[in-house]
Design a protein around this motif. Structure first.
Motif, PDB file in Angstrom:
ATOM      1  N   MET A 160       0.806  -1.226   0.000  1.00  0.00           N
ATOM      2  CA  MET A 160       0.000   0.000   0.000  1.00  0.00           C
ATOM      3  C   MET A 160       0.836   1.271   0.000  1.00  0.00           C
ATOM      4  O   MET A 160       0.285   2.365   0.123  1.00  0.00           O
ATOM      5  N   TRP A 161       2.142   1.140  -0.170  1.00  0.00           N
ATOM      6  CA  TRP A 161       3.012   2.314   0.027  1.00  0.00           C
ATOM      7  C   TRP A 161       2.650   3.466  -0.906  1.00  0.00           C
ATOM      8  O   TRP A 161       2.640   4.634  -0.488  1.00  0.00           O
ATOM      9  N   LEU A 162       2.293   3.173  -2.158  1.00  0.00           N
ATOM     10  CA  LEU A 162       1.980   4.244  -3.099  1.00  0.00           C
ATOM     11  C   LEU A 162       0.665   4.932  -2.715  1.00  0.00           C
ATOM     12  O   LEU A 162       0.560   6.161  -2.767  1.00  0.00           O
ATOM     13  N   SER A 163      -0.324   4.148  -2.299  1.00  0.00           N
ATOM     14  CA  SER A 163      -1.593   4.728  -1.852  1.00  0.00           C
ATOM     15  C   SER A 163      -1.401   5.573  -0.595  1.00  0.00           C
ATOM     16  O   SER A 163      -2.031   6.632  -0.447  1.00  0.00           O
ATOM     17  N   ILE A 164      -0.523   5.123   0.292  1.00  0.00           N
ATOM     18  CA  ILE A 164      -0.250   5.874   1.520  1.00  0.00           C
ATOM     19  C   ILE A 164       0.379   7.229   1.182  1.00  0.00           C
ATOM     20  O   ILE A 164      -0.025   8.272   1.719  1.00  0.00           O
ATOM     21  N   VAL A 165       1.371   7.228   0.284  1.00  0.00           N
ATOM     22  CA  VAL A 165       2.038   8.478  -0.112  1.00  0.00           C
ATOM     23  C   VAL A 165       1.049   9.434  -0.774  1.00  0.00           C
ATOM     24  O   VAL A 165       0.990  10.631  -0.439  1.00  0.00           O
ATOM     25  N   CYS A 166       0.249   8.919  -1.709  1.00  0.00           N
ATOM     26  CA  CYS A 166      -0.710   9.769  -2.429  1.00  0.00           C
ATOM     27  C   CYS A 166      -1.783  10.314  -1.488  1.00  0.00           C
ATOM     28  O   CYS A 166      -2.205  11.473  -1.619  1.00  0.00           O
ATOM     29  N   THR A 167      -2.230   9.482  -0.549  1.00  0.00           N
ATOM     30  CA  THR A 167      -3.239   9.922   0.416  1.00  0.00           C
ATOM     31  C   THR A 167      -2.693  11.018   1.311  1.00  0.00           C
ATOM     32  O   THR A 167      -3.370  12.012   1.583  1.00  0.00           O
ATOM     33  N   PHE A 168      -1.454  10.848   1.763  1.00  0.00           N
ATOM     34  CA  PHE A 168      -0.830  11.864   2.627  1.00  0.00           C
ATOM     35  C   PHE A 168      -0.716  13.199   1.893  1.00  0.00           C
ATOM     36  O   PHE A 168      -1.075  14.247   2.441  1.00  0.00           O
ATOM     37  N   ILE A 169      -0.232  13.146   0.667  1.00  0.00           N
ATOM     38  CA  ILE A 169      -0.073  14.382  -0.111  1.00  0.00           C
ATOM     39  C   ILE A 169      -1.433  15.018  -0.372  1.00  0.00           C
ATOM     40  O   ILE A 169      -1.607  16.238  -0.232  1.00  0.00           O
ATOM     41  N   GLY A 170      -2.415  14.208  -0.740  1.00  0.00           N
ATOM     42  CA  GLY A 170      -3.756  14.724  -0.998  1.00  0.00           C
ATOM     43  C   GLY A 170      -4.363  15.382   0.223  1.00  0.00           C
ATOM     44  O   GLY A 170      -4.939  16.484   0.135  1.00  0.00           O
ATOM     45  N   ALA A 171      -4.231  14.744   1.389  1.00  0.00           N
ATOM     46  CA  ALA A 171      -4.788  15.301   2.622  1.00  0.00           C
ATOM     47  C   ALA A 171      -4.080  16.592   3.013  1.00  0.00           C
ATOM     48  O   ALA A 171      -4.719  17.542   3.494  1.00  0.00           O
ATOM     49  N   ALA A 172      -2.768  16.630   2.821  1.00  0.00           N
ATOM     50  CA  ALA A 172      -2.014  17.850   3.136  1.00  0.00           C
ATOM     51  C   ALA A 172      -2.466  19.005   2.251  1.00  0.00           C
ATOM     52  O   ALA A 172      -2.660  20.135   2.723  1.00  0.00           O
ATOM     53  N   LEU A 173      -2.658  18.732   0.959  1.00  0.00           N
ATOM     54  CA  LEU A 173      -3.127  19.768   0.038  1.00  0.00           C
ATOM     55  C   LEU A 173      -4.546  20.215   0.400  1.00  0.00           C
ATOM     56  O   LEU A 173      -4.880  21.407   0.324  1.00  0.00           O
ATOM     57  N   GLY A 174      -5.392  19.257   0.813  1.00  0.00           N
ATOM     58  CA  GLY A 174      -6.755  19.593   1.210  1.00  0.00           C
ATOM     59  C   GLY A 174      -6.796  20.461   2.448  1.00  0.00           C
ATOM     60  O   GLY A 174      -7.569  21.421   2.536  1.00  0.00           O
TER      61      GLY A 174
END
Length: 260
Positions: free
Chosen positions: A76-90
């Protein structure tokens, strides 16, 4: 903020119940956020404090699922990275953009989620079913998109992740729930980081509630792996519909009252 011992104990109990439900179907914030507001916590601090305490609950559930082997972080590492970046931007965007338009779309999304679970003949994918998106596409589109939404607003994030894992990723409900909590914890931490930078969380209250949330989430995760799918489906439907009706009432209260 000075709260009585009785009020603090009540909020811990509320956090425990919310953590239990959230670990299984999402929607724990529907319980804890109104409780914080009712206790007299200002709205922005209530949002930040709720993120603080819910992060411990999502961590507790995630840790249990990982240790039990229900999910592996390496996959899940790629989903974790993308989710973190998305949440930070949100979390950054919500400080500059009025959320009214997106807020009005949330009930539609939640009703769609509950309808999917309610009317689908089975939410258990066939063993030969293939994911509708590649792992990378799922990570960027779902992880990043839902992560952004959680950082921006947040209601129903767990339910949205769960239905995406089932309908698009073709996971079973138990596997989807385990993966949902990992990404939910990821987005919680990202958004919480921005709230901390703004000095918004009430630490004593949030950490005290976190005790109840941690215990409740651990128990909820055990039920998921024990009783499995028979509890998850009805809870997802109930929590999604409850959140949708609550938000519709808040947004259109005057119009609805005029019809009575």
């Amino acid at each position: 903020m000075d709260l009585s011992f009785e009020m603090m104990a009540l909020l811990v109990a509320v956090a425990a119940v919310a953590g239990f439900i959230d670990a299984m179907a999402g929607g724990g914030g529907l319980i804890t956020l109104p409780a914080l507001l009712a206790a007299g916590v200002p709205p922005t601090q209530a949002l930040a404090t709720n993120k603080l305490q819910s992060s411990f609950g999502s961590f507790s559930a995630s840790l249990y699922f990982i240790r039990s082997g229900a999910v592996k972080l390496q996959s899940m590492w790629l989903s974790i990275v993308c989710t973190f970046i998305g949440a930070a931007l949100g979390a950054e965007a919500v400080q500059h953009i009025k959320p009214d338009i997106l807020m009005s779309l949330i009930p539609i999304v939640l009703i769609a989620i509950s309808s999917y679970f309610l009317f689908s003949s089975s939410v258990t994918p066939h063993p030969e079913d293939k994911p509708k998106l590649s792992e990378a596409a799922f990570a960027f589109i779902i992880g990043g998109g839902v992560g952004f939404y959680d950082g921006f607003l947040g209601p129903g994030t767990g339910s949205i992740f769960a239905v995406c894992f089932v309908a698009i990723g073709r996971y079973t409900l138990v596997a989807a729930t385990a993966r949902t909590k990992v990404l939910n914890f990821t987005s919680n931490i990202a958004a919480l980081s921005f709230f901390i930078l703004a000095d918004l969380p009430i630490w004593e209250l949030g950490l005290t509630m976190a005790i109840g949330g941690f215990i409740g989430a651990r128990l909820g995760a055990k039920v998921v792996l024990g009783s499995g799918q028979k509890w998850i489906k009805p809870l997802v439907i109930i929590m999604s519909m409850t959140m949708a009706l609550k938000l519709l009432w808040e947004q259109h209260q005057q119009w609805l009252l005029s019809l009575l």
